[in-house]
Enzyme design. Structure first.
Site, PDB file in Angstrom:
ATOM      1  N   TYR A  33      23.399 -12.665 -57.504  1.00 19.38           N
ATOM      2  CA  TYR A  33      23.856 -13.598 -58.577  1.00 19.38           C
ATOM      3  C   TYR A  33      24.642 -13.192 -59.611  1.00 19.38           C
ATOM      4  O   TYR A  33      25.743 -13.779 -59.873  1.00 19.38           O
ATOM      5  CB  TYR A  33      22.448 -14.004 -58.997  1.00 19.38           C
ATOM      6  CG  TYR A  33      22.452 -15.108 -60.323  1.00 19.38           C
ATOM      7  CD1 TYR A  33      22.900 -16.258 -59.845  1.00 19.38           C
ATOM      8  CD2 TYR A  33      22.597 -14.421 -61.520  1.00 19.38           C
ATOM      9  CE1 TYR A  33      23.146 -17.296 -60.855  1.00 19.38           C
ATOM     10  CE2 TYR A  33      22.685 -15.571 -62.722  1.00 19.38           C
ATOM     11  CZ  TYR A  33      22.916 -16.930 -62.217  1.00 19.38           C
ATOM     12  OH  TYR A  33      23.046 -17.825 -63.184  1.00 19.38           O
ATOM     13  N   GLU A  34      24.521 -11.911 -60.266  1.00 23.23           N
ATOM     14  CA  GLU A  34      25.136 -11.379 -61.273  1.00 23.23           C
ATOM     15  C   GLU A  34      26.798 -11.199 -60.665  1.00 23.23           C
ATOM     16  O   GLU A  34      27.836 -11.551 -61.448  1.00 23.23           O
ATOM     17  CB  GLU A  34      24.753  -9.980 -61.792  1.00 23.23           C
ATOM     18  CG  GLU A  34      23.447 -10.128 -62.454  1.00 23.23           C
ATOM     19  CD  GLU A  34      22.638  -8.878 -62.548  1.00 23.23           C
ATOM     20  OE1 GLU A  34      22.572  -8.366 -63.786  1.00 23.23           O
ATOM     21  OE2 GLU A  34      22.396  -8.508 -61.773  1.00 23.23           O
ATOM     22  N   PHE A  35      26.756 -10.585 -59.547  1.00 23.64           N
ATOM     23  CA  PHE A  35      28.191 -10.397 -59.176  1.00 23.64           C
ATOM     24  C   PHE A  35      28.835 -11.678 -59.074  1.00 23.64           C
ATOM     25  O   PHE A  35      30.124 -12.058 -59.403  1.00 23.64           O
ATOM     26  CB  PHE A  35      27.892 -10.028 -57.528  1.00 23.64           C
ATOM     27  CG  PHE A  35      29.434  -9.601 -56.931  1.00 23.64           C
ATOM     28  CD1 PHE A  35      29.960  -8.259 -57.021  1.00 23.64           C
ATOM     29  CD2 PHE A  35      30.192 -10.663 -56.334  1.00 23.64           C
ATOM     30  CE1 PHE A  35      31.037  -8.023 -56.630  1.00 23.64           C
ATOM     31  CE2 PHE A  35      31.406 -10.109 -55.600  1.00 23.64           C
ATOM     32  CZ  PHE A  35      31.925  -9.005 -56.096  1.00 23.64           C
ATOM     33  N   GLU A 119      34.830  11.246 -32.815  1.00 20.90           N
ATOM     34  CA  GLU A 119      34.297   9.865 -33.651  1.00 20.90           C
ATOM     35  C   GLU A 119      33.871   8.958 -32.594  1.00 20.90           C
ATOM     36  O   GLU A 119      34.060   9.094 -31.236  1.00 20.90           O
ATOM     37  CB  GLU A 119      35.816   9.312 -34.083  1.00 20.90           C
ATOM     38  CG  GLU A 119      36.327  10.430 -35.325  1.00 20.90           C
ATOM     39  CD  GLU A 119      37.646  10.007 -35.764  1.00 20.90           C
ATOM     40  OE1 GLU A 119      38.029   8.720 -35.516  1.00 20.90           O
ATOM     41  OE2 GLU A 119      38.348  10.615 -36.183  1.00 20.90           O
ATOM     42  N   LYS A 121      34.267   5.466 -30.945  1.00 30.06           N
ATOM     43  CA  LYS A 121      35.460   4.493 -30.613  1.00 30.06           C
ATOM     44  C   LYS A 121      35.025   3.042 -30.596  1.00 30.06           C
ATOM     45  O   LYS A 121      34.222   2.303 -30.028  1.00 30.06           O
ATOM     46  CB  LYS A 121      35.825   4.500 -29.035  1.00 30.06           C
ATOM     47  CG  LYS A 121      37.296   4.064 -28.649  1.00 30.06           C
ATOM     48  CD  LYS A 121      37.809   4.277 -27.165  1.00 30.06           C
ATOM     49  CE  LYS A 121      39.141   3.518 -26.821  1.00 30.06           C
ATOM     50  NZ  LYS A 121      39.272   2.216 -27.144  1.00 30.06           N
ATOM     51  N   LYS A 321      35.535   6.757 -22.225  1.00 32.11           N
ATOM     52  CA  LYS A 321      34.788   5.287 -22.113  1.00 32.11           C
ATOM     53  C   LYS A 321      33.477   5.296 -21.755  1.00 32.11           C
ATOM     54  O   LYS A 321      33.402   5.872 -20.400  1.00 32.11           O
ATOM     55  CB  LYS A 321      35.815   4.489 -21.244  1.00 32.11           C
ATOM     56  CG  LYS A 321      37.274   4.248 -21.984  1.00 32.11           C
ATOM     57  CD  LYS A 321      37.201   3.071 -22.802  1.00 32.11           C
ATOM     58  CE  LYS A 321      37.537   2.060 -21.988  1.00 32.11           C
ATOM     59  NZ  LYS A 321      38.396   0.814 -22.867  1.00 32.11           N
ATOM     60  N   CYS A 415      24.998 -33.170  -9.037  1.00 35.09           N
ATOM     61  CA  CYS A 415      24.582 -32.562 -10.309  1.00 35.09           C
ATOM     62  C   CYS A 415      23.167 -32.564 -10.266  1.00 35.09           C
ATOM     63  O   CYS A 415      22.171 -33.544  -9.716  1.00 35.09           O
ATOM     64  CB  CYS A 415      25.109 -33.837 -11.198  1.00 35.09           C
ATOM     65  SG  CYS A 415      24.561 -33.304 -12.910  1.00 35.09           S
ATOM     66  N   CYS A 439      25.026 -38.537 -17.653  1.00 37.29           N
ATOM     67  CA  CYS A 439      24.534 -37.266 -17.317  1.00 37.29           C
ATOM     68  C   CYS A 439      23.802 -36.737 -18.540  1.00 37.29           C
ATOM     69  O   CYS A 439      24.604 -36.424 -19.699  1.00 37.29           O
ATOM     70  CB  CYS A 439      25.507 -36.545 -16.798  1.00 37.29           C
ATOM     71  SG  CYS A 439      24.742 -34.919 -16.461  1.00 37.29           S
TER      72      CYS A 439
HETATM   73  S1  IVH Z   1      42.770   6.890 -33.064  1.00 38.42           S
HETATM   74  C1  IVH Z   1      47.358   7.802 -32.097  1.00 38.42           C
HETATM   75  N1  IVH Z   1      40.307   6.658 -33.512  1.00 38.42           N
HETATM   76  O1  IVH Z   1      41.088   2.517 -29.639  1.00 38.42           O
HETATM   77  C2  IVH Z   1      45.682   7.692 -32.116  1.00 38.42           C
HETATM   78  N2  IVH Z   1      41.204   5.014 -32.142  1.00 38.42           N
HETATM   79  O2  IVH Z   1      43.276   3.080 -26.979  1.00 38.42           O
HETATM   80  C3  IVH Z   1      45.271   6.149 -32.750  1.00 38.42           C
HETATM   81  N3  IVH Z   1      39.936   3.033 -31.563  1.00 38.42           N
HETATM   82  O3  IVH Z   1      44.367   1.181 -30.413  1.00 38.42           O
HETATM   83  C4  IVH Z   1      44.002   6.079 -32.342  1.00 38.42           C
HETATM   84  N4  IVH Z   1      38.062   3.658 -32.322  1.00 38.42           N
HETATM   85  O4  IVH Z   1      42.268   0.638 -32.083  1.00 38.42           O
HETATM   86  C5  IVH Z   1      41.413   5.948 -32.750  1.00 38.42           C
HETATM   87  N5  IVH Z   1      37.826   6.575 -34.052  1.00 38.42           N
HETATM   88  C6  IVH Z   1      39.030   5.930 -33.334  1.00 38.42           C
HETATM   89  C7  IVH Z   1      39.145   4.639 -32.565  1.00 38.42           C
HETATM   90  C8  IVH Z   1      40.398   4.130 -32.050  1.00 38.42           C
HETATM   91  C9  IVH Z   1      38.710   2.775 -31.962  1.00 38.42           C
HETATM   92  C10 IVH Z   1      40.952   2.082 -31.095  1.00 38.42           C
HETATM   93  C11 IVH Z   1      42.273   2.099 -31.429  1.00 38.42           C
HETATM   94  C12 IVH Z   1      43.369   2.437 -30.688  1.00 38.42           C
HETATM   95  C13 IVH Z   1      42.356   2.095 -29.296  1.00 38.42           C
HETATM   96  C14 IVH Z   1      43.281   3.412 -28.528  1.00 38.42           C
END
Ligand code: IVH
Length: 693
Positions: A33-35, A119, A121, A321, A415, A439
């Site tokens: 609200y304040e925001f 990291e 994906k 993957k 159907c 239908c």
């Molecule tokens: S690094 C040059 N880090 O995956 C390196 N990509 O197939 C650039 N993606 O198009 C990518 N998480 O959109 C990187 N932690 C992550 C990622 C990431 C998702 C996607 C990104 C890229 C695709 C690569």
């Protein structure tokens, strides 16, 4: 004025801070609200003093800027993709390639220490953001990797992307990351769509992609997209590796993966990499967003540079993957669903089985060809997979477990709802029930569209009410809505189910909801003509087309009696739409419904004040409108031209009197106007023109 300027600046700083606390740190310090109060104050100051409004004002978060055409932007560094791996062996191969690439020779092999950053994906869309002097100046999509599209106005609405940076950041730099739609937002959106009788979206990734390409940034702002940043391109910085860059980016205000939650980690071994992968392969279902794997990057920039790039991907990074999870379970029965358009979908009813975080009871079988190709039969053990889509699918049969009396499945020919012979149009994979007006699911679907928010917007009525009233014989089509009486509705019982048609609960209509519904029906009689036209559900007549038709023909009778040639004369009406309109009016049932709607008192013509211009100041003048305006939305400036007697055209020709240019007008349009010698005026000149000064 100075005071106003100071107040704007102060509000901007405060709002940026609250925003960062809420969306990046997940630790709000003031109430919503304040925001909102502070934001409203800033909005009204900016409206009163447009010259003081900044392009990166926190008010931009709610959108409003329209991008007519996304400009192409060439990337400074190509946006590469990553090569994929699927198992430990492939990770080992990559890791040894990295060692070879960095080793001075076999003997020195073991001396090279390599640190890897792991990291998540994120399963969304890549975005490149450019900041200059701490201000977001551009947001560009990946496009083909070389050239992307400028979607800055949309990017500004993503709350976790800072518009103004904090701390000691580089003067000019680029940062890349992934825009995604959190699972909860995706579910909220789909629940909303289902309640309105619309088809649910398939998965968060596609929904995020569709959202980012909207021209109206206010629409983007409504969908709560999010973004994690994963790579920084900057010179003259005080760090020499990726991990530190990410942690600095977090100090500058970006949302970066928290190490505490193990979203990002460092290791020097393949075992370390595999441990991270194994952890997330299991834990990914508990994340609030989708991931489709893990990314492993060589940490040190010097080593990244030494390894270099191939044409498609960097050698210093690799994706792992995850496999779509598969389980085997018993297929009890194949049933069929009839969609709102009459499309038939075969559904596998399964022995419940736990898969990727949820219990699965039903799975899609796609269409007749798929069933035949995989030879799927009732009582088979089938393999069920959950990929990116929310609905699991049957991907194969365990024929070793098939019993001797098993018989191939024969697809239905009629159907399941109304018994009509199904049709399969040439080149289409699905069977359809052609019985549009007889239908049940198709009739209900039409009515759900009729009452939906952007059509008649009948408050107090939802898809359950429609379904209940239909099943009890009180409602056969949209016109029937206006014959409903309170006495019929009071105490009436109907069943509410979840989105899978399960967990039924009984509800009955009480006086309050009946009154509410009757008031909603009454109010809908004032809904303007173009929305009534849209509500009729004529194929290909969406909101915009309905507006164009209403404006051109002015009455439903003029549309009903128009010939094909007359129809295609109207703006944006092509052959396909014209034919669909003719087909709709050719059906007697449709004409009957329309007559009943007329008797009910619906608006079947433009209101006087909508069709007649209020002045003729711009009589005889044709305008082409381009760019973004301070005082008008694009639609309202067009309406203003028309209500002053002028005409609006989509493209510049010799007949154009003026090009009305706002901010960010496309360069091609400017060039064309100059070539043809058409005068370009700005918003202020336009306002002067209509105020007759
Ligand atoms: S690094 C040059 N880090 O995956 C390196 N990509 O197939 C650039 N993606 O198009 C990518 N998480 O959109 C990187 N932690 C992550 C990622 C990431 C998702 C996607 C990104 C890229 C695709 C690569």
């Amino acid at each position: 004025m100075d005071n106003v300027g100071q107040r704007i600046e102060q509000l901007t700083t405060e709002l940026n801070e609250y925003n960062h606390r809420y969306y990046v740190l997940n630790a709000p310090i003031i109430s919503d609200y304040e925001f909102d109060q502070l934001l409203k104050e800033l909005e009204s100051l900016e409206q009163a003093h447009p010259e003081l409004a900044k392009s990166n004002s926190p008010t931009k978060r709610v959108g409003g800027d329209i991008t007519e055409k996304f400009e192409k932007v060439k990337h400074k560094y190509p946006m590469l993709s990553l090569s994929n791996t699927y198992n430990r062996e492939e990770i080992i191969e990559w890791e040894s390639r990295v060692h070879k690439g960095l080793g001075a020779g076999v003997d020195l092999f073991s001396l090279v220490e390599i640190e890897y950053v792991m990291e998540l994906k994120y399963d969304g869309l890549a975005i490149s953001l450019t900041y200059e002097n701490g201000e977001l100046i551009r947001g560009v999509t990946r496009g083909d990797g070389e050239t992307g599209e400028d979607i800055t106005a949309n990017v500004r609405t993503i709350r976790s992307i800072p518009l103004k940076l904090r701390g000691n950041h580089p003067g000019l730099f680029e940062i890349r990351g992934e825009v995604f739609m959190p699972k909860a937002e995706f579910e909220r959106l789909n629940a909303e769509r289902l309640a309105k009788g619309e088809e649910p979206y398939a998965n968060p990734r596609n929904t995020a992609a569709g959202t980012l390409k909207q021209q109206d940034s206010a629409e983007v702002a409504k969908r709560k997209l999010d973004c994690f940043l994963y790579y920084v391109y900057a010179d003259d910085v005080a760090y020499n590796n990726h991990f530190d860059a990410i942690s600095h980016a977090s100090d500058w205000g970006f949302k970066t993966p928290p190490a505490l939650l193990r979203y990002i980690e460092k290791t020097t071994t393949v075992d370390g990499i595999m441990a991270f992968i194994e952890h997330w392969d299991k834990a990914r279902h508990d994340l609030p967003f989708d991931i489709d794997g893990v990314v492993v990057k060589v940490n040190r920039y010097a080593q990244q540079e030494e390894l270099g790039l191939t044409t498609k991907s960097p050698r210093w990074a690799i994706a792992y993957k995850f496999k779509a999870e598969t389980v085997s379970t018993l297929l009890h029965k194949i049933t069929y669903q009839v969609g709102r358009t009459g499309a038939i979908t075969p559904v596998a009813n399964l022995e419940p089985v736990f898969l990727a975080g949820t219990t699965v009871k039903r799975a899609s079988l796609h269409n007749a060809d798929q069933i035949e190709k995989l030879d799927i039969r009732e009582d088979d053990y089938v393999f069920v997979e959950k990929g990116g889509e929310i609905i699991p699918k049957v991907v194969g049969v365990d024929t070793t477990r098939r019993t001797e009396d098993s018989k191939p499945h024969s697809y239905i020919t009629q159907c399941p709802e109304c018994g009509t012979e199904l049709v399969r149009r040439e080149g289409e994979a699905l069977h359809y029930c052609p019985n549009e007006n007889g239908c049940a699911p198709q009739i209900k679907g039409k009515m759900e569209h009729f009452i939906s928010r952007k059509a008649m917007n009948i408050e107090g009525m939802g898809s359950e009410t429609i379904s209940g009233l239909h099943d009890q014989g009180l409602l056969r089509n949209a016109a029937g809505i206006y014959d409903l009486r309170s006495e019929q509705l009071l105490g009436i019982e109907f069943t509410v189910t979840d989105e899978f048609g399960e967990n039924p609960k009984k509800r009955s209509m009480q006086e309050k909801s009946v009154n509410n519904l009757m008031a909603g029906i009454e109010a809908s009689k004032q809904v303007p003509f173009d929305r009534v036209l849209f509500a009729l559900g004529i194929r290909f007549v969406g909101e915009t087309v309905a507006k164009k038709l209403a404006k051109h023909f002015k009455t439903i009778d003029a549309i009903a009696s128009a010939t094909f040639d007359q129809l295609i004369e109207a703006e944006e009406i092509g052959d396909k739409i014209a034919q669909s309109i003719l087909d709709w009016f050719a059906i007697e049932g449709n004409r009957n419904i329309l007559e009943r709607l007329r008797i009910a008192g619906l608006q079947l013509a433009l209101a006087e004040d909508e069709s007649a211009p209020t002045s003729d100041t711009l009589k005889g003048l044709t305008f082409v409108v381009s760019g973004v305006f301070q005082h008008f939305s694009r639609d309202s400036i067009k309406a203003s031209i028309e209500s002053n007697g002028g005409k609006v055209s989509g493209s510049i020709s010799k007949k154009t009197s003026y090009v009305l240019a706002g901010d960010n007008m496309g360069p091609e349009k400017r060039k064309k106007a100059e070539e043809l010698g058409v005068k370009i005026i700005d918003e202020a000149e336009y306002i002067q023109m209509i105020s007759g000064e």
